[in-house]
Design a protein around this motif. Sequence first.
Motif, PDB file in Angstrom:
ATOM      1  N   ALA A   1       0.824  -1.031  -0.196  1.00 55.79           N
ATOM      2  CA  ALA A   1      -0.072   0.003  -0.100  1.00 55.79           C
ATOM      3  C   ALA A   1       1.015   1.192  -0.104  1.00 55.79           C
ATOM      4  CB  ALA A   1      -0.870  -0.042   1.087  1.00 55.79           C
ATOM      5  N   PRO A   2       0.751   2.144  -0.975  1.00 58.74           N
ATOM      6  CA  PRO A   2       1.603   3.392  -1.026  1.00 58.74           C
ATOM      7  C   PRO A   2       1.267   4.337   0.237  1.00 58.74           C
ATOM      8  CG  PRO A   2       0.608   2.824  -3.149  1.00 58.74           C
ATOM      9  CD  PRO A   2      -0.240   2.193  -2.239  1.00 58.74           C
ATOM     10  N   LEU A   3       2.118   4.959   0.636  1.00 54.91           N
ATOM     11  CA  LEU A   3       1.711   5.987   1.799  1.00 54.91           C
ATOM     12  C   LEU A   3       1.363   7.152   1.004  1.00 54.91           C
ATOM     13  CD1 LEU A   3       4.714   5.225   4.260  1.00 54.91           C
ATOM     14  CD2 LEU A   3       2.294   4.667   4.465  1.00 54.91           C
ATOM     15  N   VAL A   4       0.774   8.187   1.730  1.00 57.57           N
ATOM     16  CA  VAL A   4       0.171   9.328   1.355  1.00 57.57           C
ATOM     17  C   VAL A   4       1.146  10.363   0.470  1.00 57.57           C
ATOM     18  CG1 VAL A   4       0.204  10.840   3.205  1.00 57.57           C
ATOM     19  CG2 VAL A   4      -1.470  11.109   1.400  1.00 57.57           C
ATOM     20  N   TYR A   5       2.189  10.375   1.049  1.00 55.66           N
ATOM     21  CA  TYR A   5       3.264  11.011   0.424  1.00 55.66           C
ATOM     22  C   TYR A   5       3.724  10.526  -0.902  1.00 55.66           C
ATOM     23  CZ  TYR A   5       7.361   8.154   1.541  1.00 55.66           C
ATOM     24  OH  TYR A   5       8.080   7.214   1.851  1.00 55.66           O
ATOM     25  N   GLU A   6       3.948   9.410  -0.954  1.00 54.45           N
ATOM     26  CA  GLU A   6       4.084   8.672  -2.199  1.00 54.45           C
ATOM     27  C   GLU A   6       3.276   8.833  -3.359  1.00 54.45           C
ATOM     28  OE1 GLU A   6       6.424   4.636  -1.423  1.00 54.45           O
ATOM     29  OE2 GLU A   6       4.728   4.850  -0.170  1.00 54.45           O
ATOM     30  N   ARG A   7       1.961   8.916  -3.000  1.00 55.47           N
ATOM     31  CA  ARG A   7       0.910   9.129  -4.159  1.00 55.47           C
ATOM     32  C   ARG A   7       0.980  10.537  -4.336  1.00 55.47           C
ATOM     33  NH1 ARG A   7      -3.070   5.212  -4.261  1.00 55.47           N
ATOM     34  NH2 ARG A   7      -3.285   3.844  -2.837  1.00 55.47           N
ATOM     35  N   ASN A   8       1.092  11.558  -3.431  1.00 55.46           N
ATOM     36  CA  ASN A   8       1.269  12.870  -3.998  1.00 55.46           C
ATOM     37  C   ASN A   8       2.795  13.290  -4.821  1.00 55.46           C
ATOM     38  OD1 ASN A   8      -0.828  13.565  -2.367  1.00 55.46           O
ATOM     39  ND2 ASN A   8       0.268  14.068  -0.535  1.00 55.46           N
ATOM     40  N   THR A   9       3.869  12.359  -4.679  1.00 59.96           N
ATOM     41  CA  THR A   9       4.900  12.676  -5.304  1.00 59.96           C
ATOM     42  C   THR A   9       4.862  11.805  -6.708  1.00 59.96           C
ATOM     43  OG1 THR A   9       6.134  11.103  -3.927  1.00 59.96           O
ATOM     44  CG2 THR A   9       6.242  13.316  -3.183  1.00 59.96           C
ATOM     45  N   ALA A  10       4.377  10.709  -6.471  1.00 62.86           N
ATOM     46  CA  ALA A  10       4.605   9.776  -7.619  1.00 62.86           C
ATOM     47  C   ALA A  10       3.398   9.777  -8.644  1.00 62.86           C
ATOM     48  CB  ALA A  10       4.789   8.394  -7.272  1.00 62.86           C
ATOM     49  N   GLY A  11       2.262  10.395  -8.267  1.00 60.47           N
ATOM     50  CA  GLY A  11       1.004  10.523  -9.002  1.00 60.47           C
ATOM     51  C   GLY A  11       0.238   9.299  -9.075  1.00 60.47           C
ATOM     52  N   GLY A  12       0.354   8.377  -7.880  1.00 58.71           N
ATOM     53  CA  GLY A  12      -0.611   7.307  -7.914  1.00 58.71           C
ATOM     54  C   GLY A  12       0.426   6.070  -7.569  1.00 58.71           C
ATOM     55  N   GLN A  13      -0.249   4.699  -7.609  1.00 59.34           N
ATOM     56  CA  GLN A  13       0.397   3.652  -7.380  1.00 59.34           C
ATOM     57  C   GLN A  13       1.213   2.760  -8.407  1.00 59.34           C
ATOM     58  OE1 GLN A  13      -2.257   0.769  -5.777  1.00 59.34           O
ATOM     59  NE2 GLN A  13      -0.675  -0.803  -5.500  1.00 59.34           N
ATOM     60  N   ASN A  14       0.734   3.332  -9.798  1.00 62.01           N
ATOM     61  CA  ASN A  14       1.089   2.273 -10.855  1.00 62.01           C
ATOM     62  C   ASN A  14       2.638   2.257 -10.684  1.00 62.01           C
ATOM     63  OD1 ASN A  14      -1.503   1.890 -11.526  1.00 62.01           O
ATOM     64  ND2 ASN A  14      -1.335   3.690 -13.000  1.00 62.01           N
TER      65      ASN A  14
END
Length: 237
Positions: A220-233
């Motif tokens: 599960a990506p953490l929220v900061y990863e989603r914000n910086t990487a633009g999602g989980q893909n």
Amino acid sequence: MQSRKYGRTYHYPFSPGTTSDDRINHHWWRDISNITQLVHTEKLDGENNCLNKYGAFARSHGAVTQSAWTQQIRQRWQLIKDDLGDIEIFGENLYAIHSIEYRRLEDYFFVFAVRHHDMWLSWEEVRFYAALFDFPLIPEVNIATKGVGEFEFSQLIIAHAQRDSHFESWDSQQRCSMEGIVTRNLDAYPVADFSHNVFKYVRKNHVKTDIHWKRNWQRAPLVYERNTAGGQNELDV
């Protein structure tokens, strides 16, 4: 014995997410009426992990866990094992995505109970030990159930369980409500009396993923990863 597993939490009779092997507390209101103060928390869709001086355990407690998705919590255990003494910390591990995906996670391991020998410690003590070992606490759900009758109590639980998760819950690429609500006695209570002091409500149509989520599990990506990487893909496990 290195560890005893966490007891099975009985459902409220009005919990729609029961299956054939679930247990229901049909005397729940009598038990609730004997409790001075309650705390309600969000039921999270993860893996029940236990940390004690012997190791990190998953649900069975037959042996210490060695799964890939518990590597992070096992590393944390290495740092605190000598300070645990006779307490056992139980938490929901959200490192791997199960049925529900949480899109606003800031951490992975959320403490919901602490056991010391034959006693489950009070909620105040659970808070203390979570803070002492720098773990977040399971999200509380503010439900004003004190002093209400049986029917109103059940309606309050049902209504609050229809709200979104504290961590923004998604199921099959759609926003969904939280998995459910767990109610417990605010005070300490004996391990032998667990079923009279802890209750749960699980929403309808929650898919249990105890087996198949492990086959092709994803971190599960953490929220900061989603914000910086633009999602989980683009995130690897």
